[in-house]
Design an enzyme around this catalytic site. Structure first.
Site, short mmCIF file in Angstrom:
data_model
loop_
_atom_site.label_atom_id
_atom_site.label_comp_id
_atom_site.label_asym_id
_atom_site.label_seq_id
_atom_site.Cartn_x
_atom_site.Cartn_y
_atom_site.Cartn_z
N GLY A 54 0.83 -1.20 0.00
CA GLY A 54 0.00 0.00 0.00
C GLY A 54 0.86 1.24 0.00
O GLY A 54 0.67 2.16 -0.79
N ALA A 55 1.85 1.25 0.90
CA ALA A 55 2.74 2.40 1.04
C ALA A 55 3.93 1.98 1.89
O ALA A 55 3.90 0.92 2.52
CB ALA A 55 2.00 3.56 1.71
N GLU A 57 7.00 3.68 4.61
CA GLU A 57 7.28 4.89 5.39
C GLU A 57 8.75 5.30 5.41
O GLU A 57 9.28 5.69 6.44
CB GLU A 57 6.79 4.68 6.82
CG GLU A 57 7.56 3.62 7.64
CD GLU A 57 7.01 2.22 7.56
OE1 GLU A 57 6.27 1.92 6.60
OE2 GLU A 57 7.32 1.40 8.44
N ASN A 58 9.45 5.24 4.27
CA ASN A 58 10.86 5.65 4.24
C ASN A 58 11.01 7.04 4.88
O ASN A 58 10.18 7.92 4.66
CB ASN A 58 11.36 5.71 2.81
CG ASN A 58 10.93 4.50 2.01
OD1 ASN A 58 11.34 3.40 2.29
ND2 ASN A 58 10.06 4.72 1.04
N HIS A 90 -1.16 7.01 8.55
CA HIS A 90 -0.43 5.83 9.01
C HIS A 90 1.07 5.98 8.74
O HIS A 90 1.91 5.76 9.62
CB HIS A 90 -1.00 4.60 8.29
CG HIS A 90 -0.33 3.31 8.62
ND1 HIS A 90 -0.91 2.36 9.42
CD2 HIS A 90 0.87 2.80 8.24
CE1 HIS A 90 -0.10 1.32 9.53
NE2 HIS A 90 1.00 1.56 8.81
N GLU A 91 1.40 6.39 7.53
CA GLU A 91 2.82 6.47 7.16
C GLU A 91 3.52 7.61 7.90
O GLU A 91 4.68 7.48 8.29
CB GLU A 91 2.96 6.66 5.64
CG GLU A 91 2.30 5.56 4.80
CD GLU A 91 2.70 4.15 5.20
OE1 GLU A 91 3.87 3.95 5.60
OE2 GLU A 91 1.85 3.24 5.13
N HIS A 94 4.45 6.62 11.42
CA HIS A 94 5.67 5.82 11.48
C HIS A 94 6.93 6.66 11.60
O HIS A 94 7.97 6.16 12.01
CB HIS A 94 5.82 5.00 10.20
CG HIS A 94 5.13 3.67 10.21
ND1 HIS A 94 5.24 2.78 11.25
CD2 HIS A 94 4.34 3.07 9.28
CE1 HIS A 94 4.54 1.68 10.95
NE2 HIS A 94 3.98 1.83 9.78
N GLU A 113 3.41 -1.57 13.24
CA GLU A 113 2.23 -1.49 12.37
C GLU A 113 0.96 -1.23 13.16
O GLU A 113 0.11 -0.44 12.76
CB GLU A 113 2.09 -2.78 11.55
CG GLU A 113 3.23 -2.99 10.56
CD GLU A 113 3.52 -1.75 9.73
OE1 GLU A 113 2.58 -0.98 9.44
OE2 GLU A 113 4.69 -1.54 9.39
ZN LIG Z 1 2.84 0.67 8.43
#
Ligand SMILES: [Zn+2]
Length: 636
Positions: A54-55, A57-58, A90-91, A94, A113
């Site tokens: 989905g994505a 989080e760099n 969400h990202e 993180h 997560e």
């Molecule tokens: Zn995540």
């Protein structure tokens, strides 16, 4: 300040306004919640075509599926808009929880997560209180998690990780759904502000360093008197969750816990430390209390005669609640005194007990008739979902017309109240509810007026006309379900020529919803040939299995299973089994089990075992409840 940018393929910049607004809001909200400055000097969000996850989080450069960032606001449904802000929140969450502080080893990845998912709901609820994100949570994430965790083949939230395949297994409903739910349960038990302070001291203490999950519990214990570690260990290291049986006894309310399994096992003696929030009315006076159910049985003292009691007040508990008959009846009489999350649990608990064989389908059907005045979209969603489950697994042809009439009588008045056209000033959820009931009446109720009206709307949409996105999505679903070769051709063409990622997904979903067997088979063909992108192949296959054409599609897919698997690369491989539980016709289910006994999928070993157990539960549901439905709908 921190520069925030949205980066998309050339020509899409004018469709990034929604994403930018979400990114800025969530950034500010989360900075404020954590009370720690963002640990970087810029934060970019970039859309990647053909992105399997989905994505990701760099630090400073978050990567996304394109449909989460490229959005035309007026053409997006509420669900699509929410998905975008969910993922963005969400990202960003993180960046602190996961990036600033990182779990020491993969066994702790679940906490990264779960925590980001937990913060995602907070940020989205703050941005869009009118979307009732927490009601959506008990309608979406909680049943998703329980659907796996009610299996014998579930797993503990945290387990020892020694091999890469075990890492991949971690990114599932237990991590994202149950992990999130148990964080919310403990937060609501110790208090939101105490929880936030504990999180802050955890992040400060371990900034730019590594942790284990116990470090978070320790930090939370610094902010509360509750034994957080002792409670959470029972939820994190033991698989499954309990049901709480509730009864009135002399002097109060008796709570008994036992493990809830969809295929019951009386010998299972697992016990949890259950944070229970109890509220109700006794002698006409309201009462509310928090108790830690730390043994198999406890009596909570209540003064006076109990008028009603809710044993999962606010719906924060990750458990099922089974009331004795008197208490259950008293709740039905007091629906107006329950909040929306509590009403939702009343329906979803009943449905769960039907699926597990503790109650008959008639109990669910009787119950939902008491909800004719309900206005919440999420509650209609669980009602309609339950009806669809019963229709799929347990409805014989001779009961069909009775069932359809039942659906029309129950759901029809909702559409009458809302009307076909969006009203000025109505909420996004009401707009969404309109779409849901149109789809229900057309697909489950086979309402002739709805079918012809949706056909006209779908044609208008396919001709490039303007249609409300919720009504349009529903119309396409009904159009596809009743469509033949011509309709199929038009939907496929619309998919191929759609300009935005969201439109593409919507038309592809309709293509996969055409149930005529030849056409469903040609959709399978398109998966195998690669005409359908690899990022979508797994969910298209699942929808085909879940449709009326499921058994036919299964036989065809089985006969060239290696080719099908080859279309499910990387992380999507594990999801190839998602439609399997729908194949509950006895002879099909036997064939499925026999096939996988000799065709294991190493990358999806646990997911396959779980899918087969879900299938077993569904075949039992079919056997048990088909006669119930036939009797129920043969009544005059
Ligand atoms: Zn995540």
């Amino acid at each position: 300040g921190t520069p925030i940018r949205i980066i998309v393929p050339r020509g899409n910049l004018h469709l990034t306004e929604v994403a930018l607004e979400n990114a800025v809001f969530c950034f500010e909200y989360l900075t404020d919640y954590y009370a720690i400055p963002y640990p970087g000097d810029k934060l970019d969000h970039i859309a990647i075509p053909d992105f399997a996850a989905g994505a990701m989080e760099n630090v400073g450069l978050i990567t996304y599926r394109d449909s989460y960032l490229i959005i035309e606001r007026t053409k997006a449904s509420q669900a699509e808009l929410q998905r975008s802000v969910d993922v963005i929140a969400h990202e960003i969450a993180h960046q602190w929880f996961g990036n600033l502080v990182t779990l020491r080893w993969w066994e702790g990845a679940w906490l990264n997560e779960a925590f980001a998912s937990f913060m995602e709901m907070k940020a989205v609820d703050a941005k869009h209180p009118e979307w009732k994100r927490y009601l959506d949570f008990v309608n979406a994430e909680v049943p998703w998690a329980m659907g796996t965790d009610q299996l014998r083949s579930t797993r503990p939230v945290e387990f020892e990780v020694n091999a890469p395949a075990e890492v991949d297994e971690m990114f599932d409903a237990i991590t994202y759904g149950k992990g999130n739910a148990i964080l919310r349960m403990i937060e609501q038990f110790i208090g939101e502000e105490e929880f936030r302070q504990g999180v802050g001291s955890y992040l400060n203490r371990h900034a730019y360093a590594n942790t284990v999950t116990a470090d978070l519990w320790e930090a939370l214990e610094g902010a509360t008197d509750q034994p957080v570690g002792k409670i959470m260990d029972t939820w994190v290291y033991q698989p499954g969750f309990p049901q709480i049986d509730v009864a009135t006894v002399d002097g109060g309310v008796r709570l008994i816990q036992r493990r809830f399994l969809v295929i019951p096992d009386e010998t299972d003696a697992t016990l949890w430390q259950v944070p229970v929030q109890l509220r109700g009315v006794a002698d006409g006076r309201p009462f509310a209390t928090k108790v830690l159910l730390d043994q198999d049985e406890v009596v909570v003292p209540v003064d006076g005669e109990i008028d009603f009691v809710v044993a999962n007040a606010g719906g924060y508990g990750f458990y099922r609640t089974r009331y004795d008959d008197n208490l259950f009846t008293s709740l039905l009489d007091r629906l107006d005194d329950l909040d929306e999350v509590e009403r939702h649990f009343l329906v979803s608990d009943t449905l769960a007990f039907v699926k597990a064989g503790q109650l008959r389908a008639a109990s669910f059907l009787d119950l939902v008739q008491g909800f004719s005045g309900e206005t919440e979209r999420a509650i209609w969603s669980v009602i309609i979902g339950g009806l669809a489950t019963l229709e799929h697994h347990a409805l014989e042809d001779k009961a069909r017309s009775g069932f359809e009439a039942f659906v029309r009588e129950l759901v029809g008045p909702v559409l009458e109240r809302l009307g076909w056209e969006p009203q000025k000033g109505e909420s996004d959820l009401d707009r969404g509810l309109r779409g849901d009931v149109i789809a229900c009446l057309g697909n489950l109720g086979r309402d002739p007026e709805v079918i012809s009206a949706t056909e006209e709307i779908a044609q208008r949409l396919l001709d490039g006309g303007e249609v409300d996105p919720e009504v349009g999505t529903a119309a396409l679903s009904v159009f596809a379900r009743h469509g033949g070769a011509e309709e199929y051709g038009r939907l496929w063409q619309a998919y191929e020529t759609a300009l935005t990622p969201l439109e593409k997904v919507r038309y592809l979903r309709s293509v996969a919803g055409v149930v005529e067997e030849d056409l469903a088979l040609s959709t399978l063909e398109k998966v195998v040939d690669g005409d359908i992108r690899a990022q979508d192949a797994f969910w298209v296959l699942a929808r085909l299995f879940m449709s009326k054409a499921g058994p036919t599609v299964w036989v065809s897919a089985r006969d060239r299973w290696d080719e099908v698997l080859a279309r499910m690369p990387g992380l999507t491989r594990r999801r190839v089994v998602e439609g399997i539980p729908a194949l509950s016709q006895p002879e099909v289910a036997e064939d499925v089990k026999a096939f996988f006994a000799t065709h294991p999928i190493p990358e999806a070993a646990r997911a396959l075992t779980q899918a087969l157990e879900k299938l077993e539960a569904n075949t039992l549901l079919r056997r048990r409840e088909t006669p119930t439905l036939t009797t129920y709908f043969s009544r005059s």
